[in-house]
Design an enzyme around this catalytic site. Structure first.
Site, short mmCIF file in Angstrom:
data_model
loop_
_atom_site.label_atom_id
_atom_site.label_comp_id
_atom_site.label_asym_id
_atom_site.label_seq_id
_atom_site.Cartn_x
_atom_site.Cartn_y
_atom_site.Cartn_z
N GLU A 166 6.81 15.95 8.26
CA GLU A 166 5.85 14.90 7.91
C GLU A 166 4.72 14.85 8.92
O GLU A 166 3.55 14.76 8.56
CB GLU A 166 6.59 13.54 7.87
N GLU A 193 3.43 -0.74 3.96
CA GLU A 193 3.37 -1.68 5.09
C GLU A 193 2.55 -2.93 4.82
O GLU A 193 2.86 -3.99 5.35
CB GLU A 193 2.75 -0.96 6.31
N ASP A 234 0.84 -1.21 0.00
CA ASP A 234 0.00 0.00 0.00
C ASP A 234 0.88 1.26 0.00
O ASP A 234 2.10 1.18 0.08
CB ASP A 234 -0.93 -0.01 1.21
C1 NOJ Z 1 7.66 2.34 8.26
C2 NOJ Z 1 6.54 3.27 7.94
O1 NOJ Z 1 5.35 2.92 8.55
C3 NOJ Z 1 6.38 3.37 6.49
O2 NOJ Z 1 5.29 4.10 6.14
C4 NOJ Z 1 7.61 3.97 5.94
O3 NOJ Z 1 7.47 4.16 4.59
C5 NOJ Z 1 8.79 3.08 6.23
N1 NOJ Z 1 8.87 2.75 7.63
C6 NOJ Z 1 10.07 3.72 5.78
O4 NOJ Z 1 10.27 4.95 6.38
C1 NOJ Z 2 6.60 7.09 4.33
C2 NOJ Z 2 5.23 7.08 3.77
O1 NOJ Z 2 4.49 6.09 4.43
C3 NOJ Z 2 5.24 6.84 2.28
O2 NOJ Z 2 3.94 6.97 1.78
C4 NOJ Z 2 6.15 7.81 1.59
O3 NOJ Z 2 6.23 7.46 0.23
C5 NOJ Z 2 7.52 7.81 2.20
N1 NOJ Z 2 7.46 7.97 3.62
C6 NOJ Z 2 8.39 8.93 1.62
O4 NOJ Z 2 7.80 10.18 1.89
#
Ligand code: NOJ
Ligand code: NOJ
Length: 650
Positions: A466, A245, A241
């Protein structure tokens, strides 16, 4: 299920741009007075911690007039913030290649100094929209992006090769110079090609309407065509997704994939080319209806998550496929669709209870919005891009009702409206009525109140990270997140009555009455006119490696071997395997890859430990002869032979 044919309102929406006055009402029942009340309440409930950030930005007593100055100021900061993160000249990202959108300048905790296909495409969509709205100085960014993506498409990476079957297009992230990222990751992610196609199609439509049809056809279409081929071929296979995850089927992904195929078919027709894969569009539309559980949208299906399914995924999808010309019962699931509205309420209400900073805020006011309430990433906090997305969603819906000149309230959407306009009932409101105007004003005020939340937690310099802390509101996680900035700009466009061009939702083929999980084999070729290297491929055969290997949480598996495809025994170039099929019954690690036909190789699996301890190799070499050219795909079944690992507990 409503079919595209049944829609009543087929009048062209002629006057799409309108100005909306921001209320400066001082009536004690007005939302501005209520937001003041809410602030007082939240201070009482949460205590002094909540003052931490409220003091920095919106002084208590923030009014809609305050918001009216905040939005344009922050919009300028946000556009600049996004551009600062794009190579080669972005001031925050030295080292990034031309046209590569870096997710954030942050290099640790978290390290976001990479380019993600999703973040990049969404950011460039905002830039294309701004360009079309008149920001002509942005064109060089779009041209660099096209070139960078044409090259990127051909880059071999852990998701696979570009030729012959497009597998590499599902790779979620790359180094900022476009080279491959080689570590374990949630891959493939199938939203990237669709989002990139939408961005490039939108730009190509503009070119075609502005005397540059040949450029759209010869330079950009070949890039788009590869992405649409990928969508048409793989949409019915699970993938990770947008939060990287969950392996399954994601609402956001399917909704954007559907749009890409519809819009792609229309562009192909106007350019006089063929779209391979676009014929799948009605099947995706059929599948899109399956995410509704009767109460809300379950964002990930065909997946085991242990979550409720309420997820910001389901508002990011509708705002991404928003079409100002759409009718509200369009099965594309627009923001003004009754199910989208019911889902919006369920989702937002889930966050009301989840975060300390939302305590005591009444139902008719916006709150801080995160990914999903069960989230634990960085502590599980609200995100700027999701809080502004909530506002954008509501601005979109209001714009659609005003353009259609009617509002239909039904049993599904009633509860959403009740919170905002208590006397509302199940019926149709004509735009000439007093109630219609009041309802639109109430929903617009509700939208504004989400922006006010984002404003409250934005530091004085306007920078957007973020996330912001669920209890104190202090910014955290990646600083200057490109996507946060892009999301602010698109929200500000809608607030100001600016809409991207329609993508043709009025004319889409209706979904079939029974869904089937079909696929169209893609046609892939390097987009050389846009700068892609003219890669060719020796004949390859699809080989799936399955190995049973029990691992501890955090441990990963790779496959390493004697041939170039498997990294020539160089562990840094080994292929990471996926654990999407791992269960307590079967500890399956798997990879589907393409290997040179007829080649003989030796290989073994290795365990990658969680704290940088040395790799643990199998105690034996394995051999394989890849079938001859034209041979069928094969699956190799193995079981781990060798020592197991232990967590380094770092
Ligand atoms: C875990 C986070 O839940 C996910 O969204 C993210 O993209 C990865 N770690 C990498 O930062
Ligand atoms: C974590 C987010 O969950 C993901 O959607 C995004 O692509 C990366 N960070 C980079 O911003």
């Amino acid at each position: 299920m409503g079919s595209a044919k049944d829609h009543k309102d087929h009048k062209g929406a002629s006057s799409l741009r309108f100005d909306r006055k921001v209320s400066t009402d001082t009536d004690p029942t007005s939302w501005s007075f209520q937001i003041l009340l809410a602030m007082v309440f939240s201070v009482l409930f949460v205590g002094v911690t909540s003052l931490f950030y409220s003091q920095a930005a919106a002084a208590p007593g923030s009014t809609s007039a305050n918001l009216a100055s905040f939005i344009p100021t922050e919009r300028t900061i946000a556009l600049k913030g996004a551009l600062n993160n794009i190579g080669p000249n972005g001031s925050a990202v030295p080292g990034a290649g031309a046209g590569f959108v870096v997710a954030s300048p942050s290099k640790q905790d978290p390290d976001y100094f990479f380019t993600w296909s999703r973040d990049a495409a969404l950011t460039m969509k905002m830039i294309v929209d701004e360009f079309i709205l008149g920001e002509s100085q942005l064109q060089p960014y779009i041209d660099d992006y096209i070139h960078s993506q044409a090259v990127l498409q051909t880059t071999t990476n852990p998701s696979g090769t570009f030729l012959p079957a497009g597998l590499g297009l599902g790779e979620p992230k790359y180094q900022v110079d476009g080279s491959r990222f080689n570590e374990a990751w949630g891959r493939p992610q199938r939203d990237g090609p669709a989002l990139r196609a939408i961005t490039l199609i939108t730009y190509s439509n503009w070119l075609a309407e502005n005397g540059e049809k040949e450029r759209a056809k010869n330079v950009i279409w070949p890039v788009i065509s590869n992405d649409l081929s990928y969508v048409g071929q793989y949409w019915n296979q699970t993938g990770f997704d947008l939060w990287e995850e969950v392996q399954g089927s994601s609402f956001f992904t399917i909704q954007n994939q559907h749009r890409s195929l519809v819009q792609g078919a229309m562009l192909a027709q106007s350019l006089g080319v063929t779209c391979t894969g676009c014929d799948q569009a009605p099947e995706l539309l059929c599948f899109l209806q399956k995410f509704w559980n009767g109460k809300y949208i379950v964002s990930n299906i065909n997946a085991q998550t242990g979550r409720s399914g309420l997820d910001g995924n389901s508002i990011l999808g509708p705002i991404s496929i928003f079409d100002i010309d759409a009718v509200c019962d369009s099965p594309t699931m627009q923001p003004c669709h009754s199910r989208s509205l019911a889902n919006f309420k369920a989702l937002i209400d889930s966050f009301r209870k989840a975060y300390g900073i939302n305590n005591g805020i009444p139902l008719n006011l916006g709150v801080a919005v995160g990914r999903y309430t069960e989230d634990t990433y960085m502590g599980g906090n609200p995100w700027y891009l999701l809080t502004t997305a909530a506002a954008e969603f509501l601005y979109d819906a209001v714009a659609q009702w005003k353009a259609r000149k009617t509002l239909v309230v039904d049993d599904t959407s009633l509860a959403f409206f009740k919170d905002l306009y208590t006397s509302i009932t199940v019926r149709t409101y004509d735009s000439a009525s007093d109630d219609f105007t009041k309802i639109m004003d109430a929903i617009t005020a509700y939208a504004d109140s989400f922006v006010a939340v984002a404003q409250k937690y934005t530091p004085p310099d306007g920078s957007l990270a973020e996330q912001f802390n669920r209890n104190t509101g202090a910014p955290l996680s990646a600083k200057d997140l490109t996507w946060s900035y892009a999301a602010f700009v698109t929200m500000a466009e809608r607030h100001d009555g600016q809409y991207p061009p329609s993508w043709g939702t009025r004319d889409i083929p209706a979904p079939p009455s029974t869904c089937s999980g079909t696929s169209t084999p893609g046609v892939y070729a390097p987009a050389t006119a846009a700068g892609a290297p003219n890669v060719t491929t020796p004949c390859q055969v699809n080989v799936v490696f399955n190995v049973n290997a029990s691992t501890y949480y955090g441990e990963n598996l790779v496959i390493t071997g004697s041939t170039e495809d498997l990294g020539s025994w160089n562990i840094a170039s080994a292929l990471p395997m996926g654990s999407g099929g791992y269960t307590s019954e079967r500890p399956l690690w798997s990879i589907s890859t393409y290997l040179k036909a007829g080649e003989q190789l030796t290989y073994k699996y290795a365990r990658q430990e969680n704290c940088g301890q040395p790799y643990i190799y199998e105690s034996q070499d394995r051999t394989l002869t890849v079938p001859a050219c034209g041979g069928k795909a094969i699956t190799v079944e193995n079981a781990w032979v060798g020592p197991t690992g232990n967590s380094g507990n770092c």
